[in-house]
Design a protein around this motif. Structure first.
Motif, PDB file in Angstrom:
ATOM      1  N   ASN A 113       0.814  -1.216   0.000  1.00  0.00           N
ATOM      2  CA  ASN A 113       0.000   0.000   0.000  1.00  0.00           C
ATOM      3  C   ASN A 113       0.851   1.270   0.000  1.00  0.00           C
ATOM      4  O   ASN A 113       0.324   2.372   0.171  1.00  0.00           O
ATOM      5  CB  ASN A 113      -0.936   0.004   1.218  1.00  0.00           C
ATOM      6  N   GLY A 114       2.167   1.130  -0.162  1.00  0.00           N
ATOM      7  CA  GLY A 114       3.055   2.282  -0.215  1.00  0.00           C
ATOM      8  C   GLY A 114       3.620   2.712   1.120  1.00  0.00           C
ATOM      9  O   GLY A 114       4.387   3.673   1.192  1.00  0.00           O
ATOM     10  N   LEU A 115       3.266   1.990   2.192  1.00  0.00           N
ATOM     11  CA  LEU A 115       3.782   2.303   3.521  1.00  0.00           C
ATOM     12  C   LEU A 115       5.000   1.438   3.827  1.00  0.00           C
ATOM     13  O   LEU A 115       5.034   0.254   3.490  1.00  0.00           O
ATOM     14  CB  LEU A 115       2.719   2.069   4.593  1.00  0.00           C
ATOM     15  N   LEU A 116       5.970   2.042   4.489  1.00  0.00           N
ATOM     16  CA  LEU A 116       7.179   1.339   4.911  1.00  0.00           C
ATOM     17  C   LEU A 116       7.264   1.386   6.427  1.00  0.00           C
ATOM     18  O   LEU A 116       7.409   2.464   7.019  1.00  0.00           O
ATOM     19  CB  LEU A 116       8.423   1.986   4.305  1.00  0.00           C
ATOM     20  N   GLY A 117       7.160   0.233   7.079  1.00  0.00           N
ATOM     21  CA  GLY A 117       7.231   0.157   8.529  1.00  0.00           C
ATOM     22  C   GLY A 117       8.635  -0.168   9.007  1.00  0.00           C
ATOM     23  O   GLY A 117       9.240  -1.142   8.560  1.00  0.00           O
ATOM     24  N   LEU A 118       9.144   0.643   9.908  1.00  0.00           N
ATOM     25  CA  LEU A 118      10.449   0.409  10.529  1.00  0.00           C
ATOM     26  C   LEU A 118      10.184  -0.071  11.948  1.00  0.00           C
ATOM     27  O   LEU A 118       9.786   0.712  12.814  1.00  0.00           O
ATOM     28  CB  LEU A 118      11.280   1.689  10.521  1.00  0.00           C
ATOM     29  N   VAL A 119      10.381  -1.369  12.192  1.00  0.00           N
ATOM     30  CA  VAL A 119       9.955  -2.000  13.440  1.00  0.00           C
ATOM     31  C   VAL A 119      11.130  -2.098  14.401  1.00  0.00           C
ATOM     32  O   VAL A 119      12.131  -2.750  14.105  1.00  0.00           O
ATOM     33  CB  VAL A 119       9.364  -3.405  13.167  1.00  0.00           C
TER      34      VAL A 119
ATOM     35  N   LEU B  43      16.335   5.993   3.470  1.00  0.00           N
ATOM     36  CA  LEU B  43      15.354   6.677   2.631  1.00  0.00           C
ATOM     37  C   LEU B  43      16.020   7.294   1.404  1.00  0.00           C
ATOM     38  O   LEU B  43      15.442   7.301   0.304  1.00  0.00           O
ATOM     39  CB  LEU B  43      14.620   7.742   3.443  1.00  0.00           C
ATOM     40  N   GLN B  44      17.237   7.796   1.562  1.00  0.00           N
ATOM     41  CA  GLN B  44      17.960   8.315   0.403  1.00  0.00           C
ATOM     42  C   GLN B  44      18.232   7.201  -0.601  1.00  0.00           C
ATOM     43  O   GLN B  44      18.117   7.406  -1.820  1.00  0.00           O
ATOM     44  CB  GLN B  44      19.267   8.964   0.856  1.00  0.00           C
TER      45      GLN B  44
ATOM     46  N   GLN C   1       9.454   6.615  -2.834  1.00  0.00           N
ATOM     47  CA  GLN C   1       9.233   7.575  -1.767  1.00  0.00           C
ATOM     48  C   GLN C   1       8.085   7.084  -0.884  1.00  0.00           C
ATOM     49  O   GLN C   1       6.966   7.577  -0.953  1.00  0.00           O
ATOM     50  CB  GLN C   1       8.931   8.963  -2.333  1.00  0.00           C
ATOM     51  N   PRO C   2       8.361   6.096  -0.059  1.00  0.00           N
ATOM     52  CA  PRO C   2       7.292   5.501   0.757  1.00  0.00           C
ATOM     53  C   PRO C   2       6.839   6.428   1.878  1.00  0.00           C
ATOM     54  O   PRO C   2       7.555   7.350   2.289  1.00  0.00           O
ATOM     55  CB  PRO C   2       7.961   4.248   1.331  1.00  0.00           C
ATOM     56  N   THR C   3       5.645   6.175   2.370  1.00  0.00           N
ATOM     57  CA  THR C   3       5.178   6.777   3.612  1.00  0.00           C
ATOM     58  C   THR C   3       5.801   5.983   4.754  1.00  0.00           C
ATOM     59  O   THR C   3       5.629   4.770   4.840  1.00  0.00           O
ATOM     60  CB  THR C   3       3.643   6.713   3.700  1.00  0.00           C
ATOM     61  N   VAL C   4       6.536   6.659   5.621  1.00  0.00           N
ATOM     62  CA  VAL C   4       7.339   5.983   6.637  1.00  0.00           C
ATOM     63  C   VAL C   4       6.568   5.865   7.949  1.00  0.00           C
ATOM     64  O   VAL C   4       6.089   6.867   8.505  1.00  0.00           O
ATOM     65  CB  VAL C   4       8.664   6.720   6.870  1.00  0.00           C
TER      66      VAL C   4
END
Length: 304
Positions: free
Chosen positions: A100-106, A119-120, A128-131
């Motif tokens: 869905n374009g989201l990137l989860g950093l767990v 992210l770079q 360019q994901p939603t973080v």
């Protein structure tokens, strides 16, 4: 605040370890250590289908952690599958178009200095994901301030308002005070409400999670009351019933699952306090979130 690893100060432990030479309190060395990257169904509908990055090691070491296989100070190297930014970025870039374009950093606080470089690297790959910063809540405010503008959605836990319980379960009697300051900083950055697009997918804001522990209802009530006193009642709150004892030998009452009566006491207080947005779970959720990090494709999906 310096984000270098010469004398690591990234998290509230502020252990001062030179992580170029040795692992910090969290167990993390200088080198990146990621156990899994997968599309995850998630617990909250606006976040379901995101690409989750499960970082190894942790600064809390909760005795009941469902991810204990990868969260300890000493993690079996067979669980570590990504240890460079390039290999991690390649894996994320391959999955993002399917998500869905989201990137989860767990549990990324001990690698917070690598969020911007990651992210770079993704931007160079056209992504360019939603973080989504998925956190235990045990975060240093100064570190969070360095993440401002990089994180779109904060997904923190509020585990404890009882210092004694926080010490017994997570070796962190300062957790209530630390998490209170951290959640307020997250709110300052992105607001307390969760914004969603026409698909119902989140793109900015925060969700506060609380896992109800068996035998510790009073702590849960204290957490809800603190939130009601310090956050808008429109804050999105995920009240979780999915606790299960992840390993043998846990002290009672953490050696069992939650009862319907315990969860009802907490959900009744949630309603009485006037919270208007969020999610509850059914008691059978405890059987749905049991990861197996031997599986490199998706540790949270059952084997067909």
């Amino acid at each position: 605040m310096q984000l270098g690893l010469e004398t690591c100060q990234l998290c509230p432990r502020r252990c001062g370890t030179d992580r170029r030479a040795a692992a910090g309190y969290c167990g993390a060395p200088e080198r990146l250590a990621v156990a899994a990257v997968c599309i995850h169904r998630g617990e909250e509908p606006p976040l379901a289908g995101l690409v989750n990055v499960f970082f190894a090691h942790c600064n809390l070491h909760c005795i009941y952690c469902q991810n204990h296989a990868i969260s300890g100070r000493m993690v079996n190297r067979s669980y570590i599958h990504y240890n460079t930014l390039d290999t991690l970025a390649d894996r994320i870039a391959a999955l993002l178009p399917q998500s869905n374009g989201l990137l989860g950093l767990v549990s990324a606080s001990h690698y917070a200095h690598l969020v911007d470089p990651l992210l770079q690297a993704l931007h160079l790959r056209g992504m360019q994901p939603t973080v989504v910063y998925n956190s235990s809540g045990y975060e240093r405010v100064e570190t969070l301030q360095r993440l401002e503008g990089l994180v779109d959605i904060y997904l923190p836990d509020l585990k404890y308002m009882d210092p004694t319980l926080a010490e017994a379960c997570s070796h962190a009697p300062d957790y209530p005070a630390v998490a209170a300051a951290a959640l307020k900083e997250m709110q300052r950055q992105v607001g307390a409400s969760l914004k969603t697009d026409e698909r119902g997918v989140a793109f900015r804001g925060m969700v506060v999670r609380h896992l109800v522990l068996p035998g510790h209802v009073e702590n849960s009530l204290q957490c809800l009351e603190w939130l009601a006193d310090n956050f808008p009642l429109s804050t999105h709150l995920s009240l979780m019933a999915q606790y299960f004892p992840p390993k043998a030998g846990l002290p009672a009452p953490l050696d069992r699952t939650l009862t319907a009566g315990e969860y009802a006491l907490v959900t009744d207080r949630y309603t009485a306090l006037g919270f208007t947005r969020g999610w509850l779970q059914s008691l059978d959720a405890e059987s749905h979130y049991r990861p197996d990090f031997n599986r490199t494709d998706n540790p949270f999906e059952p084997i067909p």
